[in-house]
Write a protein that holds these residues in place. Structure first.
Motif: not given
Length: 534
Positions: A297-312
């Protein structure tokens, strides 16, 4: 089940920027054809002997029945407790495979004497030890094997009936195993450890434990054509571009499981990413997150979030943060996809994704300490039962534990990260993992957490070879009940302390700020530690 991916924000822009060129350069088909020139002239020698993973499914097929037959032989004899002694690529893939497929496998990737003792005390009379080492000389695995050999003999059990070896052809471990009469599985030598999930290193322990490794290979095989084709819908190209092609580069990769059926995938991906990319002052830092981690939730500019989900395909329709990468798929297909993606990321970053030049440094430092046995460095000060040591920039002006923590975090650059490294018995002190979220919230920066010495075979490469932006908190603990290593002049307690001290020393030599905290009475010291870090 195939792999599906959804990208938005900076990740989508990176895909649009790089994938057309990757397609034009025939990168996907080149990887599949094992073209070592894809990563430049300096990487060609190493790449020429490290691309066998692209054909691992075909090469591994004959293993499926061999492993099934051996498992049946053990089970029919009432032998049904399987223990894996292995580090890094030898343990992380079997861990995610068996957890996801719901079978029991004890992973012994520690040198903490209490953890070794716990494994030895668990159903020894019905235990098989799988000792797995690509080089055949991994110190941790050798020590664990020696402990089991001794325990088996003391219990009147022939070790040759209970020890299975997985190694590369021609390794010292193959010769030892052959001389001792152990069962041996040889892996493809043209595959690096972190790319070995679909080879004997991933399959033998998982299959012996009861996992359906044939289905795992089927899943990878079913998606292999997509990964080999030079097309805009190639998920390996898309993921590689999303991770390594953002401008400016989001060089911290936060991975979170959010609805996926795959258990512990981020821990496996952590080594693949860190060891492959963290070198020459460059790299992607993998950060394993949970659903409540501050980084989400910090929206850091150098962080790319990758979510492993059930159905992209469906997940992106729900409320979420923009700019994330969503990916879903079966385990076998995901493993192969990420292997392709990180090879692509290496090309975009301009590094050799198949070497690990800084992994050996901490090992050499630990061996030197075990050989020379210098007097322990006196702590700068002691608070409660916690001994405080560290680099001068952290401890020289600090007189309290909280002050030392403040001094460490004061060294944290705006684009930096905190690494917590816990060389302890993680079965006894699992709560130390909670330090990760605590420090992430306090520092406002990404935080990695690693159990030592396990992480040395994973993020340890990035810490020394990647961007010099990390600050390091090391936690050790006094051994209450040490355990001898048969035919070695040192104990497990001495080994894990040497590994911690060696690692800290190498980090200091690289100019990294280090704070070392030793718990002399862990049960009473942990609350003091948490209080200081808050």
């Amino acid at each position: 089940m195939t792999v599906s991916i959804h990208v938005s924000g900076d990740a989508k822009a990176a895909v649009e920027r790089h994938v057309p060129q990757l397609v034009a350069d025939l990168v996907a088909s080149g990887i599949t054809a094992q073209d070592p020139a894809l990563w430049g002239a300096d990487a060609e020698a190493e790449a020429s002997k490290r691309l066998g993973w692209t054909e691992a499914v075909a090469i591994s097929r004959p293993l499926v029945q061999q492993i099934a037959d051996l498992r049946a032989l053990f089970v029919e004899s009432g032998i049904d407790n399987f223990v894996l002694a292995g580090m890094g690529g030898s343990s992380l893939a079997p861990e995610v495979i068996t957890k996801t497929l719901g079978v029991e496998l004890t992973i012994l990737d520690s040198t903490a004497p209490e953890q070794i003792r716990s494994a030895l005390a668990d159903r020894l009379e019905t235990t098989v030890l799988i000792a797995s080492s690509k080089s055949g000389g991994t110190l941790e695995t050798d020590s664990q094997r020696r402990a089991y050999e001794s325990a088996f003999r003391a219990a009147g059990i022939d070790p040759a009936e209970r020890i299975v070896i997985v190694t590369d052809p021609g390794s010292p471990l193959q010769k030892l195993a052959t001389d001792a009469g152990y069962r041996v599985f040889l892996a493809d030598p043209n595959v690096g450890g972190r790319y070995s999930a679909l080879t004997a290193f991933g399959l033998v322990p998982s299959g012996l434990a009861g996992a359906d490794i044939g289905e795992l290979l089927d899943e990878a095989d079913a998606f292999s054509l997509n990964l080999a084709e030079d097309g805009a819908d190639n998920v390996g190209l898309i993921l590689g571009a999303a991770l390594a092609g953002t401008q400016p580069l989001r060089d911290k990769t936060g991975i979170v499981s959010d609805g996926t059926h795959v258990v512990g995938f981020a821990d496996w991906a952590e080594q693949l990413i860190a060891e492959s990319t963290g070198k020459s002052g460059k790299g992607l830092l993998p950060v394993v997150l949970d659903l409540e981690s501050p980084e989400l939730t910090e929206n850091l500019p150098d962080v790319q979030i990758v979510r492993l989900v059930g159905d992209a395909g469906a997940f992106h329709l729900r409320e979420r943060h923009p700019g994330e990468v969503l990916i879903s798929g079966s385990l076998g297909a995901l493993i192969l996809t990420w292997e392709y993606a990180i090879a692509v990321a290496g090309r975009l970053l301009g590094i050799d994704p198949f070497d690990q030049p800084d992994v050996e440094s901490a090992k050499a430092a630990a061996r030197g300490l075990l050989d020379d046995r210098p007097e322990p460095v006196a702590p700068s000060f002691v608070e409660g039962g916690i001994e405080v040591r560290g680099t001068a920039d952290v401890v020289s002006a600090a007189g309290t534990l909280a002050g030392a923590v403040d001094a460490l975090l004061a060294q944290l650059p705006a684009d930096g990260y905190v690494a917590v490294m816990a060389y302890v018995d993680r079965l006894a002190l699992p709560e130390l993992a909670d330090l990760r979220d605590l420090l992430a919230a306090r520092s406002g920066r990404p935080v990695t957490f690693g159990w030592g010495p396990r992480f040395l075979h994973s993020t340890g490469q990035y810490h020394k070879g990647g961007p010099a932006t990390g600050v390091f908190l090391q936690i050790t603990a006094d051994t209450v009940d040490d355990l001898a290593i048969p035919d070695r002049p040192f104990t497990f307690g001495q080994l894990i302390q040497a590994q911690a001290a060696g690692d800290a020393g190498v980090l200091a030599e690289h100019g990294r700020p280090v704070l070392r905290l030793n718990l002399t009475d862990a049960a009473n010291d942990v609350p003091t530690l948490f209080s200081a870090l808050r």
